[in-house]
Design a protein around this motif. Structure first.
Motif, PDB file in Angstrom:
ATOM      1  N   LEU A 212      31.239  -7.496 170.524  1.00  0.00           N
ATOM      2  CA  LEU A 212      29.860  -7.960 170.690  1.00  0.00           C
ATOM      3  C   LEU A 212      29.788  -9.433 170.333  1.00  0.00           C
ATOM      4  O   LEU A 212      30.345  -9.868 169.325  1.00  0.00           O
ATOM      5  CB  LEU A 212      28.909  -7.153 169.798  1.00  0.00           C
ATOM      6  N   GLU A 215      23.013 -11.406 170.470  1.00  0.00           N
ATOM      7  CA  GLU A 215      21.826 -10.567 170.593  1.00  0.00           C
ATOM      8  C   GLU A 215      20.961 -11.066 171.748  1.00  0.00           C
ATOM      9  O   GLU A 215      20.659 -12.251 171.848  1.00  0.00           O
ATOM     10  CB  GLU A 215      21.052 -10.633 169.286  1.00  0.00           C
ATOM     11  N   LEU A 227      18.910  -6.316 172.149  1.00  0.00           N
ATOM     12  CA  LEU A 227      20.102  -5.543 172.467  1.00  0.00           C
ATOM     13  C   LEU A 227      21.318  -6.354 172.052  1.00  0.00           C
ATOM     14  O   LEU A 227      21.401  -7.555 172.342  1.00  0.00           O
ATOM     15  CB  LEU A 227      20.187  -5.254 173.971  1.00  0.00           C
ATOM     16  N   GLN A 228      22.256  -5.722 171.380  1.00  0.00           N
ATOM     17  CA  GLN A 228      23.536  -6.370 171.127  1.00  0.00           C
ATOM     18  C   GLN A 228      24.316  -6.404 172.442  1.00  0.00           C
ATOM     19  O   GLN A 228      24.375  -5.411 173.165  1.00  0.00           O
ATOM     20  CB  GLN A 228      24.320  -5.609 170.062  1.00  0.00           C
ATOM     21  N   ALA A 229      24.926  -7.551 172.720  1.00  0.00           N
ATOM     22  CA  ALA A 229      25.589  -7.727 174.010  1.00  0.00           C
ATOM     23  C   ALA A 229      26.931  -8.418 173.848  1.00  0.00           C
ATOM     24  O   ALA A 229      27.171  -9.146 172.876  1.00  0.00           O
ATOM     25  CB  ALA A 229      24.696  -8.534 174.951  1.00  0.00           C
ATOM     26  N   ALA A 239      25.514  -5.301 178.222  1.00  0.00           N
ATOM     27  CA  ALA A 239      24.943  -4.510 177.140  1.00  0.00           C
ATOM     28  C   ALA A 239      24.955  -3.039 177.522  1.00  0.00           C
ATOM     29  O   ALA A 239      24.681  -2.679 178.674  1.00  0.00           O
ATOM     30  CB  ALA A 239      23.518  -4.962 176.832  1.00  0.00           C
ATOM     31  N   PHE A 241      23.001   0.366 176.678  1.00  0.00           N
ATOM     32  CA  PHE A 241      21.736   0.709 176.038  1.00  0.00           C
ATOM     33  C   PHE A 241      21.264   2.103 176.429  1.00  0.00           C
ATOM     34  O   PHE A 241      21.659   2.667 177.452  1.00  0.00           O
ATOM     35  CB  PHE A 241      20.649  -0.318 176.406  1.00  0.00           C
ATOM     36  N   ASN A 294      20.852  -0.427 169.871  1.00  0.00           N
ATOM     37  CA  ASN A 294      20.699  -0.565 171.320  1.00  0.00           C
ATOM     38  C   ASN A 294      20.021   0.631 171.975  1.00  0.00           C
ATOM     39  O   ASN A 294      20.180   0.871 173.173  1.00  0.00           O
ATOM     40  CB  ASN A 294      22.056  -0.807 171.980  1.00  0.00           C
TER      41      ASN A 294
END
Length: 310
Positions: A212, A215, A227-229, A239, A241, A294
């Motif tokens: 990751l 964000e 969302l963490q990406a 991402a 999700f 997420n």
């Protein structure tokens, strides 16, 4: 040196490091899922609005269905065979003997096995490394099938792509919500100061590292979300999700691939382009589950939802 990060939640481990972020497609399934050209078409149409945007989305959707149902698309995967499960090198359904040997796989075969390597009939022994390109470009084949080598966290496997798979024959399309401009919102990508790896469960029940890079923040229907990406090699975001529709009106999780952010971090978030993961098409993909944070509380009634008829 790695250290524990306070973002970890029960059942996951999160680390930070000064090393570069592991590729989002270390699991290869992200790339397999999309049909790269079809997925990145979203980046080309980021500024399109009105009837043109609806037409762009329709074209993207058609490309997606064509990509997943192509002879060696995700629907053709019939097995992922982990070599440690077969210490004698004999994998059921695969000709030859396949043995791990450090950073390589040793393949031994007889002429009657019917294998080809680099397009030529093969008999003997050859050392192989992981295939890097699409399945159709794999070095090893038997008839129309393509045998693809992959390595995950030091463990080798052979994937069997068969254009005659039952899943490909049964495919009737992807159920997706028609384009709605209300699902297109401005966002901003905030990179982390250090690369992070979070261990998350994969679709096969095994926990693996997920790289990751930052964000992705955006506002949807008046509520703020993040969302963490990961960041792909071409700069685009990726991402994993879930949302309030997951497991009900849509698959249990989906992928999102926004364009590469601008220098100030600004990026368009288009949930009309939410993608089904590869494991929605074939059970043999690894597919990481969403990392902590997420799962959106909102119902994202947009993008790809499920396989038609499922």
């Amino acid at each position: 040196m790695e250290r524990l990060n306070t973002m970890s939640t029960p059942g996951t481990t999160s680390t930070t490091s000064t090393a570069s972020t592991p590729s989002a497609t270390d699991a290869a399934d992200a790339a397999d899922a999309t049909g790269t050209a079809a997925a990145t078409a979203a980046t080309d149409a980021a500024g399109t609005t009105g009837p043109a945007a609806r037409e762009e989305w329709r074209h993207w959707h058609e490309q997606r269905e064509a990509a997943v149902s192509a002879p060696y698309g995700v629907l053709s995967l019939t097995g992922t065979h982990w070599l440690p499960d077969f210490p004698d090198g004999v994998v059921p359904g695969l000709p030859g003997q396949w043995r791990e040997d450090g950073d390589e796989v040793l393949l031994a075969a007889r002429a009657e096995d019917g294998l080809t390597v680099d397009g030529e009939p093969f008999a003997g022994t050859v050392r192989l490394t992981a295939d890097q390109g699409p399945a159709e470009d794999s070095r090893v084949a038997v008839g129309d099938r393509r045998l693809v080598l992959l390595r995950r966290e030091g463990v080798w496997a052979v994937r069997d792509f068969d254009p005659g798979s039952e899943a490909r024959e049964a495919f009737r399309g992807i159920e997706a919500t028609p384009y709605d401009e209300r699902w297109v919102v401005p966002g901003v990508f905030r990179p982390y100061g250090e690369a992070r790896t979070v261990r998350v469960e994969n679709a096969d029940g095994v926990a693996r590292g997920l790289g990751l890079a930052g964000e992705l923040a955006f506002t949807l229907h008046g509520a703020a979300h993040t969302l963490q990406a990961a960041v792909e090699e071409d700069g685009t975001l990726w991402a994993v999700f879930a949302d309030a529709t997951s497991g009900k009106d849509s698959h249990r999780f989906r992928f999102l691939r926004p364009a590469a952010p601008a220098e100030d971090g600004s990026v368009t978030v288009d949930l009309n382009r939410a993608l089904l993961p590869p494991c929605a098409f074939a059970d043999h993909f690894l597919c990481p589950f969403p990392p902590p944070g997420n799962t959106l509380a909102v119902a994202v009634a947009a993008g790809e939802r499920r396989l038609a008829g499922s």
